[in-house]
Design a protein around this motif. Structure first.
Motif, PDB file in Angstrom:
ATOM      1  N   ILE A 205       0.602  -1.109  -0.014  1.00 55.70           N
ATOM      2  CA  ILE A 205       0.098   0.082   0.007  1.00 55.70           C
ATOM      3  C   ILE A 205       0.875   1.360  -0.113  1.00 55.70           C
ATOM      4  O   ILE A 205       1.738   1.367   0.880  1.00 55.70           O
ATOM      5  CB  ILE A 205      -0.933   0.170   1.281  1.00 55.70           C
ATOM      6  CG1 ILE A 205      -1.551  -1.256   1.133  1.00 55.70           C
ATOM      7  CG2 ILE A 205      -1.890   1.402   1.125  1.00 55.70           C
ATOM      8  CD1 ILE A 205      -2.677  -1.189   2.470  1.00 55.70           C
ATOM      9  N   GLY A 206       0.749   2.033  -1.156  1.00 59.45           N
ATOM     10  CA  GLY A 206       1.482   3.245  -1.282  1.00 59.45           C
ATOM     11  C   GLY A 206       0.571   4.385  -1.125  1.00 59.45           C
ATOM     12  O   GLY A 206      -0.490   4.402  -1.572  1.00 59.45           O
ATOM     13  N   THR A 207       1.383   5.668  -0.900  1.00 55.71           N
ATOM     14  CA  THR A 207       0.843   6.756  -0.699  1.00 55.71           C
ATOM     15  C   THR A 207       1.562   7.838  -1.267  1.00 55.71           C
ATOM     16  O   THR A 207       2.784   7.858  -0.815  1.00 55.71           O
ATOM     17  CB  THR A 207       0.026   7.133   0.617  1.00 55.71           C
ATOM     18  OG1 THR A 207      -0.765   8.357   0.358  1.00 55.71           O
ATOM     19  CG2 THR A 207       1.036   7.514   1.474  1.00 55.71           C
TER      20      THR A 207
ATOM     21  N   ASN B 165       0.833  -7.511  -5.631  1.00 55.68           N
ATOM     22  CA  ASN B 165      -0.593  -6.849  -5.783  1.00 55.68           C
ATOM     23  C   ASN B 165      -0.139  -5.640  -4.833  1.00 55.68           C
ATOM     24  O   ASN B 165       0.630  -5.601  -3.840  1.00 55.68           O
ATOM     25  CB  ASN B 165      -1.581  -7.486  -5.115  1.00 55.68           C
ATOM     26  CG  ASN B 165      -1.789  -8.801  -5.716  1.00 55.68           C
ATOM     27  OD1 ASN B 165      -1.963  -8.829  -6.951  1.00 55.68           O
ATOM     28  ND2 ASN B 165      -1.995  -9.888  -4.946  1.00 55.68           N
ATOM     29  N   PHE B 166      -0.534  -4.498  -5.352  1.00 58.83           N
ATOM     30  CA  PHE B 166      -0.658  -3.086  -4.749  1.00 58.83           C
ATOM     31  C   PHE B 166      -1.684  -2.272  -4.747  1.00 58.83           C
ATOM     32  O   PHE B 166      -2.298  -2.203  -5.866  1.00 58.83           O
ATOM     33  CB  PHE B 166       0.723  -2.610  -5.004  1.00 58.83           C
ATOM     34  CG  PHE B 166       0.958  -1.831  -6.350  1.00 58.83           C
ATOM     35  CD1 PHE B 166       0.434  -0.723  -6.636  1.00 58.83           C
ATOM     36  CD2 PHE B 166       1.675  -2.234  -7.356  1.00 58.83           C
ATOM     37  CE1 PHE B 166       0.510  -0.255  -7.983  1.00 58.83           C
ATOM     38  CE2 PHE B 166       2.033  -2.142  -8.613  1.00 58.83           C
ATOM     39  CZ  PHE B 166       1.255  -0.955  -8.831  1.00 58.83           C
ATOM     40  N   ILE B 167      -1.844  -1.219  -4.249  1.00 52.20           N
ATOM     41  CA  ILE B 167      -2.892  -0.155  -3.939  1.00 52.20           C
ATOM     42  C   ILE B 167      -1.829   1.067  -3.808  1.00 52.20           C
ATOM     43  O   ILE B 167      -0.972   1.394  -2.998  1.00 52.20           O
ATOM     44  CB  ILE B 167      -3.770  -0.297  -2.996  1.00 52.20           C
ATOM     45  CG1 ILE B 167      -4.643  -1.632  -3.009  1.00 52.20           C
ATOM     46  CG2 ILE B 167      -4.770   1.013  -2.843  1.00 52.20           C
ATOM     47  CD1 ILE B 167      -5.524  -1.983  -2.007  1.00 52.20           C
TER      48      ILE B 167
ATOM     49  N   ALA C   9      -9.539   2.818  -9.076  1.00 46.72           N
ATOM     50  CA  ALA C   9     -10.729   2.190  -8.442  1.00 46.72           C
ATOM     51  C   ALA C   9     -12.147   2.597  -8.774  1.00 46.72           C
ATOM     52  O   ALA C   9     -12.899   1.755  -9.075  1.00 46.72           O
ATOM     53  CB  ALA C   9     -10.505   2.026  -6.905  1.00 46.72           C
ATOM     54  N   TYR C  10     -12.146   3.975  -8.847  1.00 46.34           N
ATOM     55  CA  TYR C  10     -13.348   4.621  -8.968  1.00 46.34           C
ATOM     56  C   TYR C  10     -13.726   4.198 -10.769  1.00 46.34           C
ATOM     57  O   TYR C  10     -14.849   4.023 -11.260  1.00 46.34           O
ATOM     58  CB  TYR C  10     -13.435   6.238  -8.919  1.00 46.34           C
ATOM     59  CG  TYR C  10     -13.959   6.327  -7.400  1.00 46.34           C
ATOM     60  CD1 TYR C  10     -15.228   6.558  -6.995  1.00 46.34           C
ATOM     61  CD2 TYR C  10     -12.854   6.248  -6.631  1.00 46.34           C
ATOM     62  CE1 TYR C  10     -15.344   6.925  -5.743  1.00 46.34           C
ATOM     63  CE2 TYR C  10     -13.237   6.451  -5.085  1.00 46.34           C
ATOM     64  CZ  TYR C  10     -14.443   7.008  -4.824  1.00 46.34           C
ATOM     65  OH  TYR C  10     -14.837   6.804  -3.448  1.00 46.34           O
ATOM     66  N   LEU C  11     -12.848   4.493 -11.624  1.00 41.44           N
ATOM     67  CA  LEU C  11     -12.964   4.184 -13.102  1.00 41.44           C
ATOM     68  C   LEU C  11     -13.362   2.847 -13.253  1.00 41.44           C
ATOM     69  O   LEU C  11     -14.377   2.542 -13.995  1.00 41.44           O
ATOM     70  CB  LEU C  11     -11.554   4.312 -13.608  1.00 41.44           C
ATOM     71  CG  LEU C  11     -11.704   4.340 -15.415  1.00 41.44           C
ATOM     72  CD1 LEU C  11     -12.757   5.323 -15.735  1.00 41.44           C
ATOM     73  CD2 LEU C  11     -10.494   4.684 -16.046  1.00 41.44           C
ATOM     74  N   GLU C  12     -12.563   1.814 -12.616  1.00 36.59           N
ATOM     75  CA  GLU C  12     -13.082   0.522 -12.559  1.00 36.59           C
ATOM     76  C   GLU C  12     -14.457   0.206 -12.190  1.00 36.59           C
ATOM     77  O   GLU C  12     -15.248  -0.666 -12.949  1.00 36.59           O
ATOM     78  CB  GLU C  12     -12.012  -0.607 -12.035  1.00 36.59           C
ATOM     79  CG  GLU C  12     -10.697  -0.412 -12.541  1.00 36.59           C
ATOM     80  CD  GLU C  12     -10.541  -1.040 -14.048  1.00 36.59           C
ATOM     81  OE1 GLU C  12     -11.145  -2.246 -14.127  1.00 36.59           O
ATOM     82  OE2 GLU C  12     -10.140  -0.748 -14.895  1.00 36.59           O
TER      83      GLU C  12
ATOM     84  N   ASP D 147      -7.981  13.286  -6.724  1.00 36.58           N
ATOM     85  CA  ASP D 147      -7.392  12.165  -5.843  1.00 36.58           C
ATOM     86  C   ASP D 147      -8.113  10.984  -6.479  1.00 36.58           C
ATOM     87  O   ASP D 147      -9.084  10.808  -6.832  1.00 36.58           O
ATOM     88  CB  ASP D 147      -8.017  12.641  -4.326  1.00 36.58           C
ATOM     89  CG  ASP D 147      -7.703  13.826  -3.810  1.00 36.58           C
ATOM     90  OD1 ASP D 147      -6.817  13.903  -3.101  1.00 36.58           O
ATOM     91  OD2 ASP D 147      -8.668  14.787  -4.113  1.00 36.58           O
ATOM     92  N   TYR D 148      -7.056  10.012  -6.382  1.00 40.56           N
ATOM     93  CA  TYR D 148      -7.228   8.591  -6.812  1.00 40.56           C
ATOM     94  C   TYR D 148      -6.895   7.588  -5.992  1.00 40.56           C
ATOM     95  O   TYR D 148      -5.923   7.760  -4.950  1.00 40.56           O
ATOM     96  CB  TYR D 148      -6.566   8.833  -8.131  1.00 40.56           C
ATOM     97  CG  TYR D 148      -6.811  10.003  -9.028  1.00 40.56           C
ATOM     98  CD1 TYR D 148      -7.894  10.003 -10.009  1.00 40.56           C
ATOM     99  CD2 TYR D 148      -6.082  10.954  -8.962  1.00 40.56           C
ATOM    100  CE1 TYR D 148      -8.165  10.783 -10.760  1.00 40.56           C
ATOM    101  CE2 TYR D 148      -6.184  12.039  -9.886  1.00 40.56           C
ATOM    102  CZ  TYR D 148      -7.387  11.883 -11.064  1.00 40.56           C
ATOM    103  OH  TYR D 148      -7.531  12.972 -11.671  1.00 40.56           O
ATOM    104  N   ILE D 149      -7.319   6.458  -6.283  1.00 36.71           N
ATOM    105  CA  ILE D 149      -7.152   5.149  -5.656  1.00 36.71           C
ATOM    106  C   ILE D 149      -6.577   4.298  -6.641  1.00 36.71           C
ATOM    107  O   ILE D 149      -7.441   3.810  -7.545  1.00 36.71           O
ATOM    108  CB  ILE D 149      -8.192   4.421  -4.467  1.00 36.71           C
ATOM    109  CG1 ILE D 149      -8.390   5.453  -3.718  1.00 36.71           C
ATOM    110  CG2 ILE D 149      -7.644   3.086  -4.328  1.00 36.71           C
ATOM    111  CD1 ILE D 149      -9.588   4.869  -2.936  1.00 36.71           C
ATOM    112  N   PHE D 150      -5.439   3.954  -7.075  1.00 39.48           N
ATOM    113  CA  PHE D 150      -4.920   3.164  -7.947  1.00 39.48           C
ATOM    114  C   PHE D 150      -4.627   1.915  -7.587  1.00 39.48           C
ATOM    115  O   PHE D 150      -4.324   1.650  -6.284  1.00 39.48           O
ATOM    116  CB  PHE D 150      -3.597   3.880  -8.883  1.00 39.48           C
ATOM    117  CG  PHE D 150      -3.923   5.078  -9.558  1.00 39.48           C
ATOM    118  CD1 PHE D 150      -4.729   5.224 -10.710  1.00 39.48           C
ATOM    119  CD2 PHE D 150      -3.266   6.365  -9.043  1.00 39.48           C
ATOM    120  CE1 PHE D 150      -5.041   6.518 -11.307  1.00 39.48           C
ATOM    121  CE2 PHE D 150      -3.428   7.466  -9.784  1.00 39.48           C
ATOM    122  CZ  PHE D 150      -4.436   7.645 -10.853  1.00 39.48           C
ATOM    123  N   PHE D 151      -4.410   0.860  -8.546  1.00 35.96           N
ATOM    124  CA  PHE D 151      -4.014  -0.437  -7.993  1.00 35.96           C
ATOM    125  C   PHE D 151      -3.485  -1.191  -9.386  1.00 35.96           C
ATOM    126  O   PHE D 151      -3.850  -1.085 -10.448  1.00 35.96           O
ATOM    127  CB  PHE D 151      -5.412  -1.199  -7.272  1.00 35.96           C
ATOM    128  CG  PHE D 151      -6.544  -1.542  -8.430  1.00 35.96           C
ATOM    129  CD1 PHE D 151      -6.472  -2.783  -8.615  1.00 35.96           C
ATOM    130  CD2 PHE D 151      -7.280  -0.597  -8.787  1.00 35.96           C
ATOM    131  CE1 PHE D 151      -7.706  -2.992  -9.492  1.00 35.96           C
ATOM    132  CE2 PHE D 151      -8.488  -1.086  -9.554  1.00 35.96           C
ATOM    133  CZ  PHE D 151      -8.491  -2.265  -9.891  1.00 35.96           C
TER     134      PHE D 151
END
Length: 223
Positions: A67-69, A101-103, A151-154, A179-183
């Protein structure tokens, strides 16, 4: 859940490790001229920023998950600096996770229609080219095969209408998604936090919004 490791990396310092100063002839007039000139090399500006990238490795059901930020520098007038940070940060995340796997979440200070965003998700990024440096020989090359999912786009097929809203006196109204949550990897987005389509107040922060940014969230299933 078990915390296995943590990495804290200043992106500017990381960029500098991939650079070698170019040799140039120096005389007194050149030195005096250089001292009076502002920094104009995008790579030098990118190296000088203090922004820190944090990456955790945790273990869930005997499976590793990273998990990265990151809070991207806000250099709207220096798009090349934004492009450098976005590309380097993305490739660093892939390097640290080494196929796991990562977020990756944070305030990236880029909009969904920006070239930087399109390059991160690997869509319509034919115009994404990092600048040349007159000061350094750069060993870094963007890996365009390493792309992220949002995440939101998916989940919704589209990014939120906005995640940041500010309309202070004397300033232009700003209402955009930053702001985004990528993975990446064997992760499925089960749900995302529903966000409003439009703000209902004059400006954030206010009584119900402690920040000018909305909170975003996603629930993942680790396959």
């Amino acid at each position: 859940m078990q915390l296995n490791s943590i990495s804290i990396i200043k992106i500017g310092d990381h960029i500098r490790t991939m650079s070698q100063p170019r040799e140039k002839n120096i005389n007194s007039s050149t030195l005096e001229s250089d001292l009076n000139q502002p920094i104009s090399d995008s790579w030098e500006i990118a190296m000088s920023t203090p922004h820190v990238f944090i990456c955790l490795q945790i273990i869930i059901d005997n499976k590793p998950l990273y998990i990265g930020t990151y809070h991207m520098p806000c250099f709207y007038k220096e798009p090349n600096v934004m492009a450098i940070h976005a590309s380097v940060m993305k490739d660093l995340m892939f390097q640290l996770t080494n196929g796991e796997n990562f977020i990756l979440a944070g305030d990236f200070n880029i909009k969904p229609h920006d070239t930087c965003y399109q390059a991160l998700i690997g869509k319509d990024c034919v115009d994404f080219n990092l600048p040349q440096s007159n000061t350094y020989q750069m060993t870094y090359q963007c890996n365009t095969k390493q792309i992220l999912k949002s995440a939101y786009l998916e989940k919704n097929g589209i990014e939120p209408k906005y995640t940041d809203f500010s309309h202070k006196k004397g300033s232009t109204r700003f209402c955009e998604t930053l702001d985004y949550i990528f993975f990446n990897g064997d992760l499925t987005v089960e749900q995302v936090l529903e966000l409003p389509d439009d703000p209902t107040c004059e400006s954030y922060p206010d009584e119900t919004h402690p920040s000018d940014h909305l909170m975003i969230a996603a629930t993942f299933r680790l396959l």
